[in-house]
Design a protein around this motif. Structure first.
Motif, PDB file in Angstrom:
ATOM      1  N   ASP A   1       0.848  -1.185   0.000  1.00  0.00           N
ATOM      2  CA  ASP A   1       0.000   0.000   0.000  1.00  0.00           C
ATOM      3  C   ASP A   1       0.887   1.239   0.000  1.00  0.00           C
ATOM      4  N   PRO A   2       0.465   2.302  -0.659  1.00  0.00           N
ATOM      5  CA  PRO A   2       1.241   3.550  -0.597  1.00  0.00           C
ATOM      6  C   PRO A   2       1.068   4.216   0.765  1.00  0.00           C
ATOM      7  N   ILE A   3       2.105   4.897   1.221  1.00  0.00           N
ATOM      8  CA  ILE A   3       2.022   5.694   2.448  1.00  0.00           C
ATOM      9  C   ILE A   3       2.177   7.166   2.110  1.00  0.00           C
ATOM     10  N   ALA A   4       3.255   7.463   1.426  1.00  0.00           N
ATOM     11  CA  ALA A   4       3.558   8.821   0.983  1.00  0.00           C
ATOM     12  C   ALA A   4       4.500   8.686  -0.201  1.00  0.00           C
ATOM     13  N   GLU A   5       4.916   9.806  -0.745  1.00  0.00           N
ATOM     14  CA  GLU A   5       5.816   9.743  -1.893  1.00  0.00           C
ATOM     15  C   GLU A   5       7.080   8.955  -1.547  1.00  0.00           C
ATOM     16  N   GLU A   6       7.393   8.000  -2.403  1.00  0.00           N
ATOM     17  CA  GLU A   6       8.640   7.232  -2.362  1.00  0.00           C
ATOM     18  C   GLU A   6       8.702   6.152  -1.289  1.00  0.00           C
ATOM     19  N   ILE A   7       7.631   5.942  -0.539  1.00  0.00           N
ATOM     20  CA  ILE A   7       7.616   4.834   0.423  1.00  0.00           C
ATOM     21  C   ILE A   7       6.279   4.101   0.357  1.00  0.00           C
ATOM     22  N   VAL A   8       6.338   2.802   0.634  1.00  0.00           N
ATOM     23  CA  VAL A   8       5.147   1.950   0.649  1.00  0.00           C
ATOM     24  C   VAL A   8       5.201   1.067   1.894  1.00  0.00           C
ATOM     25  N   VAL A   9       4.058   0.483   2.229  1.00  0.00           N
ATOM     26  CA  VAL A   9       4.032  -0.527   3.283  1.00  0.00           C
ATOM     27  C   VAL A   9       3.808  -1.880   2.635  1.00  0.00           C
ATOM     28  N   CYS A  10       4.631  -2.852   2.999  1.00  0.00           N
ATOM     29  CA  CYS A  10       4.452  -4.236   2.587  1.00  0.00           C
ATOM     30  C   CYS A  10       4.085  -5.049   3.821  1.00  0.00           C
ATOM     31  N   TYR A  11       3.621  -6.263   3.607  1.00  0.00           N
ATOM     32  CA  TYR A  11       3.205  -7.116   4.723  1.00  0.00           C
ATOM     33  C   TYR A  11       4.039  -8.385   4.691  1.00  0.00           C
ATOM     34  N   VAL A  12       4.520  -8.775   5.871  1.00  0.00           N
ATOM     35  CA  VAL A  12       5.433  -9.908   5.954  1.00  0.00           C
ATOM     36  C   VAL A  12       4.970 -10.897   7.015  1.00  0.00           C
ATOM     37  N   ILE A  13       5.441 -12.128   6.874  1.00  0.00           N
ATOM     38  CA  ILE A  13       5.252 -13.145   7.905  1.00  0.00           C
ATOM     39  C   ILE A  13       6.581 -13.286   8.643  1.00  0.00           C
ATOM     40  N   ASP A  14       6.537 -13.130   9.949  1.00  0.00           N
ATOM     41  CA  ASP A  14       7.734 -13.285  10.771  1.00  0.00           C
ATOM     42  C   ASP A  14       8.038 -14.768  10.920  1.00  0.00           C
ATOM     43  N   MET A  15       9.115 -15.227  10.267  1.00  0.00           N
ATOM     44  CA  MET A  15       9.481 -16.630  10.291  1.00  0.00           C
ATOM     45  C   MET A  15      10.475 -16.955  11.401  1.00  0.00           C
ATOM     46  N   GLY A  16      10.786 -15.968  12.238  1.00  0.00           N
ATOM     47  CA  GLY A  16      11.725 -16.183  13.330  1.00  0.00           C
ATOM     48  C   GLY A  16      13.098 -15.654  12.995  1.00  0.00           C
ATOM     49  N   GLU A  17      13.721 -16.215  11.974  1.00  0.00           N
ATOM     50  CA  GLU A  17      15.054 -15.789  11.562  1.00  0.00           C
ATOM     51  C   GLU A  17      15.004 -14.805  10.393  1.00  0.00           C
ATOM     52  N   ASN A  18      13.873 -14.714   9.743  1.00  0.00           N
ATOM     53  CA  ASN A  18      13.734 -13.818   8.605  1.00  0.00           C
ATOM     54  C   ASN A  18      12.259 -13.511   8.384  1.00  0.00           C
ATOM     55  N   PHE A  19      12.002 -12.541   7.516  1.00  0.00           N
ATOM     56  CA  PHE A  19      10.647 -12.188   7.118  1.00  0.00           C
ATOM     57  C   PHE A  19      10.374 -12.723   5.714  1.00  0.00           C
ATOM     58  N   GLU A  20       9.141 -13.159   5.481  1.00  0.00           N
ATOM     59  CA  GLU A  20       8.721 -13.560   4.137  1.00  0.00           C
ATOM     60  C   GLU A  20       7.616 -12.619   3.680  1.00  0.00           C
ATOM     61  N   PHE A  21       7.806 -11.991   2.508  1.00  0.00           N
ATOM     62  CA  PHE A  21       6.793 -11.093   1.980  1.00  0.00           C
ATOM     63  C   PHE A  21       5.500 -11.864   1.687  1.00  0.00           C
ATOM     64  N   ILE A  22       4.377 -11.222   1.991  1.00  0.00           N
ATOM     65  CA  ILE A  22       3.074 -11.810   1.665  1.00  0.00           C
ATOM     66  C   ILE A  22       2.694 -11.392   0.251  1.00  0.00           C
ATOM     67  N   THR A  23       2.293 -12.346  -0.549  1.00  0.00           N
ATOM     68  CA  THR A  23       1.960 -12.099  -1.946  1.00  0.00           C
ATOM     69  C   THR A  23       0.526 -12.523  -2.232  1.00  0.00           C
ATOM     70  N   THR A  24       0.113 -12.250  -3.445  1.00  0.00           N
ATOM     71  CA  THR A  24      -1.216 -12.666  -3.882  1.00  0.00           C
ATOM     72  C   THR A  24      -1.371 -14.184  -3.818  1.00  0.00           C
ATOM     73  N   LYS A  25      -0.261 -14.900  -3.949  1.00  0.00           N
ATOM     74  CA  LYS A  25      -0.319 -16.356  -3.865  1.00  0.00           C
ATOM     75  C   LYS A  25      -0.720 -16.803  -2.458  1.00  0.00           C
ATOM     76  N   HIS A  26      -0.241 -16.088  -1.433  1.00  0.00           N
ATOM     77  CA  HIS A  26      -0.638 -16.407  -0.063  1.00  0.00           C
ATOM     78  C   HIS A  26      -2.151 -16.242   0.124  1.00  0.00           C
ATOM     79  N   LEU A  27      -2.697 -15.180  -0.449  1.00  0.00           N
ATOM     80  CA  LEU A  27      -4.141 -14.951  -0.315  1.00  0.00           C
ATOM     81  C   LEU A  27      -4.920 -16.133  -0.883  1.00  0.00           C
ATOM     82  N   LEU A  28      -4.494 -16.615  -2.028  1.00  0.00           N
ATOM     83  CA  LEU A  28      -5.178 -17.750  -2.648  1.00  0.00           C
ATOM     84  C   LEU A  28      -4.992 -19.021  -1.823  1.00  0.00           C
TER      85      LEU A  28
END
Length: 240
Positions: free
Chosen positions: A69-96
């Protein structure tokens, strides 16, 4: 009581009476970085990224498009799953895969972010007046080394909570690194003009660790973040 308990107590009580949803199902297929299972509903968080970051603009048939989602010029918010040692981006595939909507992800991310802020949010004073007595301090927010800039997304914090703690008029923030957020009162120029170049130094220092985020300054106006352009015209508008 956490910073946001007074705002979200009713919502939290309501959620506790709801029937189990897809969020409550352990998702062992996402086990990658730690042993055990991951509860999807408690592991979703919003993270702020540069809009031109190649990592958030990947769109492939196998992985899907990263949700943002957009926040302001030049920055966006993405959504991630906290896997413990790293983050995984949430994609349209996750929704399905999990039968969820983008709004489900947004709601879970905001709830989890609020809970994380409530756990331990600290405000530090950045005081450089020893080098120049005319300088006034600015502030640093810390609650999670992976998520600190994400507090920009919590309107209630900036519109109500922070103003109950610090006498501040027009809020300005900088997010030089993925783990750093500074803020000041734009109308206290001795503070604002100190924060910006020091924030740039933090940005430059963070490049080595590959956690740099942005050299921009953002101002909160009418409930939204706007990019500070450093022009006479914008300054006049912000002071009006």
């Amino acid at each position: 009581m956490g910073i946001f308990d007074q705002f979200f107590k009713k919502n939290q009580n309501t959620e506790s009476n709801q029937e189990p949803s897809a969020f409550d199902i352990p998702i062992s297929e996402l086990q990658k970085a730690r042993e055990g299972t991951i509860n999807l509903g408690q592991s979703i968080f919003p993270v702020i990224k540069r809009a031109d970051d190649p990592k958030v603009n990947i769109d492939s048939i196998s992985a899907g498009e990263i949700l943002k989602d957009p926040i302001a010029e030049e920055i966006v918010v993405c959504y991630v799953i906290d896997m413990g040692e790293n983050f995984e981006f949430i994609t349209t595939k996750h929704l399905l895969s999990f039968g969820l909507t983008f709004d489900d992800i947004r709601d879970a991310g905001k709830r989890n972010l609020i809970n994380r802020v409530n756990e331990d949010c600290k405000i530090s004073i950045m005081d450089y007046s020893s080098s120049n007595p005319a300088i006034k301090p600015f502030y640093r927010l810390e609650f999670d080394s992976n998520l600190n800039p994400s507090i920009m997304l919590l309107d209630e914090f900036w519109e109500s909570s922070i103003k109950e703690i610090i006498d501040i008029d027009t809020i300005a923030v900088t997010i030089p690194a993925k783990n750093i957020i500074f803020f000041s009162d734009m109308k206290v120029m001795e503070s604002f003009r100190t924060m910006r170049p020091i924030s740039k130094k933090f940005y430059e220092a963070s490049i080595l660790d590959q956690v740099e985020l942005s050299t921009n300054t953002y101002i909160r106006k009418n409930g939204k973040w706007i990019l500070f352009l450093d022009t006479d015209e914008q300054m006049a508008e912000l002071w009006s």
